[in-house]
Design a protein around this motif. Structure first.
Motif, PDB file in Angstrom:
ATOM      1  N   UNK A 124       0.818  -1.317  -0.114  1.00 37.21           N
ATOM      2  CA  UNK A 124      -0.208  -0.059  -0.056  1.00 37.21           C
ATOM      3  C   UNK A 124       0.838   1.327   0.032  1.00 37.21           C
ATOM      4  N   UNK A 125       2.090   1.138   0.432  1.00 32.69           N
ATOM      5  CA  UNK A 125       2.740   2.264   0.362  1.00 32.69           C
ATOM      6  C   UNK A 125       3.828   2.301  -0.844  1.00 32.69           C
ATOM      7  N   UNK A 126       3.550   1.700  -1.893  1.00 33.72           N
ATOM      8  CA  UNK A 126       4.397   1.696  -3.210  1.00 33.72           C
ATOM      9  C   UNK A 126       3.548   2.346  -4.272  1.00 33.72           C
ATOM     10  N   UNK A 127       3.019   3.349  -3.767  1.00 33.97           N
ATOM     11  CA  UNK A 127       2.006   4.134  -4.732  1.00 33.97           C
ATOM     12  C   UNK A 127       1.753   5.582  -3.944  1.00 33.97           C
ATOM     13  N   UNK A 128       1.188   6.407  -4.702  1.00 32.66           N
ATOM     14  CA  UNK A 128       0.988   7.908  -4.142  1.00 32.66           C
ATOM     15  C   UNK A 128       0.079   7.917  -3.025  1.00 32.66           C
TER      16      UNK A 128
END
Lengths: 474, 572
Positions: free
Chosen positions: B507-511
């Motif tokens: 979930x942290x690998x996107x804006x």
């Protein structure tokens, strides 16, 4: 502890033997400390069941204290030891687990709960073991029942004292003579009696709990449940006795703790202790007010003198004056009025229902077309016919002359017509000032007593008799 | 060590904003919109339930009935408080986290059934309104457990609305759970095996299995209750051949597993937060995942421990044994979490504080749970304030602390802004101590003799009740602090960037907030969701920073979001 850790110094994560030893001492102390909480935490220990249960509670607290301290010491240690320094952006040690450790912290708790389960089972067996010779009074078992009804407890005692036979009545071969029964809103027992209560409810689920006895059992509609306990003397002793007028007086703690013989020598015989019987299953708006008193007399002699013999005497020798009868009936706690009504002359402080102070003056004015006696009789027998503004309908238990209601369901309390007459007569004498009115409810009084007892009874019976058709006679 | 996997993308992407308010007020099938809808709705009900709790504590300042008009109004207070907190706060709030985070953690573009997801949410507002409507039609006074015959023959029409409301909420839960299960089992990226799935997703999976197995029993029980109330049947009316224990058995067959529905997702959140904020791999990943499943399974065999004072005596012992057994997997989790922070580099963020607070308080709930399982002690404690204390340590000290930890942890992902850390610490201190002094003394007052659900109590308990009430006012105030923090930070908080905690899950690998389609390209999960402390992990995190940029909060105009392309390695 063998923890694989490619990136960090071993000393950082594996504690030394000394640290471990200190740690074990701390958690043991934590357990002992918490188990001491049982002294503030547990109410008086007034039954054999309480004694057994409290031993288990101490053990539970000891283990609980060890677990609590173990987790908190580890947490606090970690918080200080492993906190990231300011500007330290690095990661922690890289290891994913330790099989030995995981097996250990699975097996140890499993063993602990297994031991706890066995010990709890043992206490449970000892506490619920049926006793021989339950409810002994004068060398014989009597039947004791607890009845729950919103919002009061009623206790029924079926004794072995024979009722005098009516004139001309004879007993058939093998037929048992009828015996004295009485009801009370108080539960009485004595040290050494094995109490067994048969319990049933008239409406919703209630639950019988005596904190000092550590027993609790629900009363379920459609079932008869049972609770047993064996009262013992507590460290607090017996802090009350009755004076010559039958009024409860409190003793000093020293007097309460005297042995029976010493107390007797000081003229302090027939002492007793009082505990609370509490309803612990939500039963409606007056749930919090549903409690009763449990009297534990110091021995059978005190039980007979303070309670049993008095009750039997009252059944066998009723006073003639209905006002006096009414006072005694209400005082005996046969009916649970006290839980919901205020009546200062009886010391009632309930708030679920309207106050009865001064009801003798108000009764005639409540419902147009109803005399005071008619209003009082209706309010007791059919409490929802007229509900005082500001109070909810459906809260007061129903009373009927017999066990069978108009619809056939045994859903309400027995009230002999003689009791109804007596209660009405007594309520008629209740004024705001405390002095009976000259002409309360249309009954003739002089100097606070009825002028003509029989005429007054007849006057009230003329009203109450109309309910015979509805309820049948006793 | 395996190869470094890098999320695809070249340069810092433009800062994204949350959709407009109107989007949140309308039908949407975007799981992120629905997640926020769940969360805001649940928070509103949390405030309502909290206000009711404070009214209860206000009444209990004195041993007599003086604040409420009568006993019935008091009974409505705690009945609605309990029902709202369980069915409209804790369960939907975990629904919020599940909806928002789960597809992102799995690298999916949405849930498996987006339309069903929206439908499940939109059942909640009408159900909530229906439950509160009881206040206007009278007498929902049987508590959240709603035991007949009090709830059937003796209560007003509010009780019917209550049952219908819970029925709808149960339906919503079932639909949500089916969606979660299908999503988890089918929508993971190919490179993520089930043993590489983040533990929050594991927890949601275990919870969803409980929901689909248990909640239909609640529906059955409620149907019988409604029929008894409005259809003239007598399932629970003993005078006509019914049985009151039938309700207790079926209700608790749902409601005990429901306790795990309300705490397992919290445990999932805890696994995420503890690992990320102590920069260490989770300790015993498989044991944590499997113990969730063990709890879900054993949870179905313990229900009658709620009935030790009504059940046939000979049936009580088996349930005591199963209840004690369930302490073992719970203990495994607690020790594994301590193992997780052990040897870490702990960052005392607000999220971490609440996670540590969970460990500290939940263990008390666990201890009192084992005590309650011992039948002889249960006779003393059943239906007293000891029980009230126990389940608040589980549901507040456990679930709500976990929800708070999750809020501080994922708020930046949802809004693109950081919550204020100073307010967060204040919130934690007030909550931790307010909570402890509200609920710990209840153990004592309960065992001494105070039953639960009473407005009138023995005068000797007044002092303890005053202490409890005053502490509860502090606890109530602490809630306002976090609400204020959420509102203010939404406008003025520091810009979060894609990965403010440098966490490895997807979930942290996107804006922050993510685009409607979640990921610009198919994301590549790191081989180990908790593999902190390796060079591979650092490289993966740096790649995320390089792709999405890290926020530039150095200037005074912190409210104007700016992103600067990161010059790797961008440690922060």
């Amino acid at each position: 502890m063998d923890i694989p850790q490619p990136n960090t110094h071993r000393s950082n994560v594996v504690p030394s033997i000394l640290t471990l030893a200190i740690f074990l001492v701390i958690i043991a102390l934590g357990g002992v400390a918490l188990s001491q909480l049982s002294w503030v935490f547990l109410p008086a220990q007034a039954s054999l069941q309480a004694r057994n249960t409290d031993g288990l509670v101490q053990l539970l607290l000891l283990i609980g204290g060890i677990v609590f301290t173990l987790v908190h010491v580890l947490l606090i240690y970690s918080i200080f030891k492993f906190r990231a320094k300011a500007n330290d952006t690095s990661d922690g040690a890289h290891f994913h687990g330790n099989t030995t450790l995981e097996v250990v912290w699975t097996i140890i708790p499993a063993v602990v709960v297994a031991v706890l389960a066995v010990l709890s089972y043992d206490v449970w067996v000892r506490n619920s073991q049926p006793q021989e010779q339950v409810n002994f009074v004068n060398g014989e078992s009597i039947t004791m029942r607890a009845i729950g009804a919103r919002y009061a407890w009623t206790f029924e005692y079926d004794t072995n004292v024979p009722l005098p036979l009516e004139e001309g009545q004879t007993l058939a071969e093998g037929e048992k003579a009828p015996t004295v029964s009485f009801v009370s809103s108080q539960l009485h027992t004595y040290v050494g009696q094995h109490v067994k209560l048969e319990m049933s409810t008239r409406d919703v689920i209630h639950s019988f709990w005596v904190p000092a006895m550590r027993v609790k059992q629900d009363l379920l509609p459609g079932r008869v449940s049972e609770v047993r306990f064996d009262p013992i003397a507590t460290a607090g002793g017996f802090p009350y006795r009755l004076d010559e007028n039958g009024v409860r007086v409190a003793l000093t703690p020293e007097q309460a703790q005297l042995s029976t013989e010493e107390a007797k020598a000081q003229g302090l015989d027939n002492r007793f202790a009082v505990y609370r019987v509490v309803c612990t299953e939500l039963c409606g708006s007056g749930h919090g007010e549903m409690y009763a008193e449990l009297f534990v007399h110091e021995n059978e002699e005190a039980y007979l003198a303070n309670f049993f013999d008095r009750q039997v005497f009252a059944v066998l020798n009723p006073p003639d004056d209905p006002v006096q009868q009414g006072r005694l009936v209400l005082q005996s706690g046969a009916y649970p009025c006290a839980n919901c009504h205020i009546l200062s002359s009886q010391g009632w402080v309930g708030v679920t229902g309207p106050s009865l102070n001064g009801i003798g003056q108000r009764a005639a004015r409540r419902v147009g077309g109803q005399s005071a006696i008619e209003y009082l009789a209706t309010s007791i027998m059919l409490p929802n016919e007229y509900v005082v503004p500001g109070y909810a309908a459906g809260q007061m238990p129903h009373f009927g002359f017999s066990d069978t209601s108009p619809t056939g369901a045994a859903s309400y309390n027995r009230m002999p017509e003689s009791d109804l007459i007596a209660i009405i007569a007594y309520l008629c004498t209740q004024t705001e000032s405390g002095d009976p009115a000259e002409n309360a409810c249309g009954l003739e009084f002089a100097d606070g007593t009825l002028v003509d007892i029989d005429a007054a009874k007849a006057q009230i019976e003329a009203v109450t008799s109309t309910y015979r058709a509805l309820f049948g006679t006793e | 060590m395996a190869t470094i996997s890098v999320p695809i993308g070249q340069t810092a992407v433009p800062n994204r904003k949350m959709p407009s308010l109107a989007t949140y007020l309308s039908w949407s099938i975007d799981h992120k919109i629905i997640g926020v809808q769940y969360g805001v709705t649940a928070l509103l009900f949390f405030l309502i339930g909290g206000a009711l709790a404070l009214a209860i504590r206000w009444e209990l300042l004195t041993p007599t009935l003086d604040v409420m008009a009568d006993g019935t109004s008091y009974n409505q207070l705690f009945s609605i408080h309990g029902s709202v907190m369980l069915f409209l706060w804790v369960i939907p709030m975990f629904g919020a986290f599940g909806n928002y985070i789960l597809p992102l953690q799995l690298g999916a573009k949405d849930m498996a059934f987006p339309w069903l997801n929206a439908f499940a949410f939109w059942l909640i507002p009408p159900a909530g309104i229906m439950m509160l409507m009881g206040y206007f039609v009278g007498q929902t006074e049987a508590g959240w457990t709603s035991y007949p015959p009090l709830s059937t023959l003796f209560s007003g029409d509010g009780q019917t609305l209550w049952a219908m409301s819970v029925h709808l909420l149960g339906a919503s839960s079932i639909l949500g759970a089916i969606n979660f299960i299908v999503t988890i089992l089918n929508m993971r990226p190919e490179s993520m095996s089930i043993w590489q799935m983040p533990l929050f997703s594991w927890a949601i999976l275990a919870t969803s299995f409980i929901v689909v197995m248990a909640t239909p029993f609640l529906a059955g029980a409620l149907t019988l209750l409604l029929l008894d109330r409005v259809g003239g049947t007598a399932f629970f009316d003993a005078t006509r051949g019914g049985d009151v224990l039938l309700w207790q058995n079926v209700f608790w067959f749902y409601s005990h597993p429901a306790v795990y529905i309300m705490v397992l997702p919290g445990m999932g959140i805890l696994s995420e937060v503890l690992s990320v904020h102590s920069r260490k791999p989770i300790f015993g990943y498989r044991m944590i995942a499997l113990s969730s499943m063990a709890i879900a399974g054993i949870g179905f065999t313990v229900w009658a421990h709620h009935m030790f004072t009504s059940l046939q005596p000979e049936l009580r012992i088996p349930f005591m044994i199963t209840t004690m057994i369930i302490a073992v997997p719970t203990g495994i989790k607690i020790f594994s979490w301590i193992g997780t922070i052990w040897g870490g580099k702990i960052r005392f963020t607000s999220a971490m504080l609440f996670a540590l607070g969970f460990l500290s308080m939940f263990v008390i709930g666990g201890i009192s749970g084992v005590m309650l399982a011992a039948v002889p002690f249960n006779y003393q404690a059943h239906d007293t304030y000891f029980v009230v204390s126990h389940f608040h340590f589980v549901l507040f000290g456990g679930s709500v602390f976990a929800i708070y930890a999750g809020l501080y942890h994922w708020y930046p992902k949802v809004t693109g802004r950081m919550l204020d850390e100073r307010l967060g610490r204040l919130h934690f201190v007030l909550t931790y101590f307010g909570f402890f002094f509200t609920f710990f003394p209840m153990h004592i007052v309960g065992i001494l003799g105070m039953p639960r659900r009473v407005a009138v109590y023995a005068p000797e308990f007044t002092d303890l009740n005053r202490l409890i009430s005053f502490a509860s006012f502090v606890l109530g105030f602490s809630t306002l602090v976090v609400i204020y923090n959420m509102v203010v930070s939404f406008y003025r908080g520091r810009v979060a960037g894609a990965n403010p905690w440098r966490a490895l899950t997807l979930e942290w690998a996107t804006t922050s907030p993510p685009p409607a389609w979640n990921f610009d390209d198919d994301p590549v999960p790191f081989e180990d969701p908790y593999g902190y402390g390796t060079e591979a992990a650092a490289a993966y995190l740096d790649a995320i920073d390089a792709t999405f940029g890290v926020p530039d909060n150095t200037g005074s105009a912190a409210s104007t979001p700016r992103l600067r392309p990161a010059t790797a390695p961008a440690g922060d």
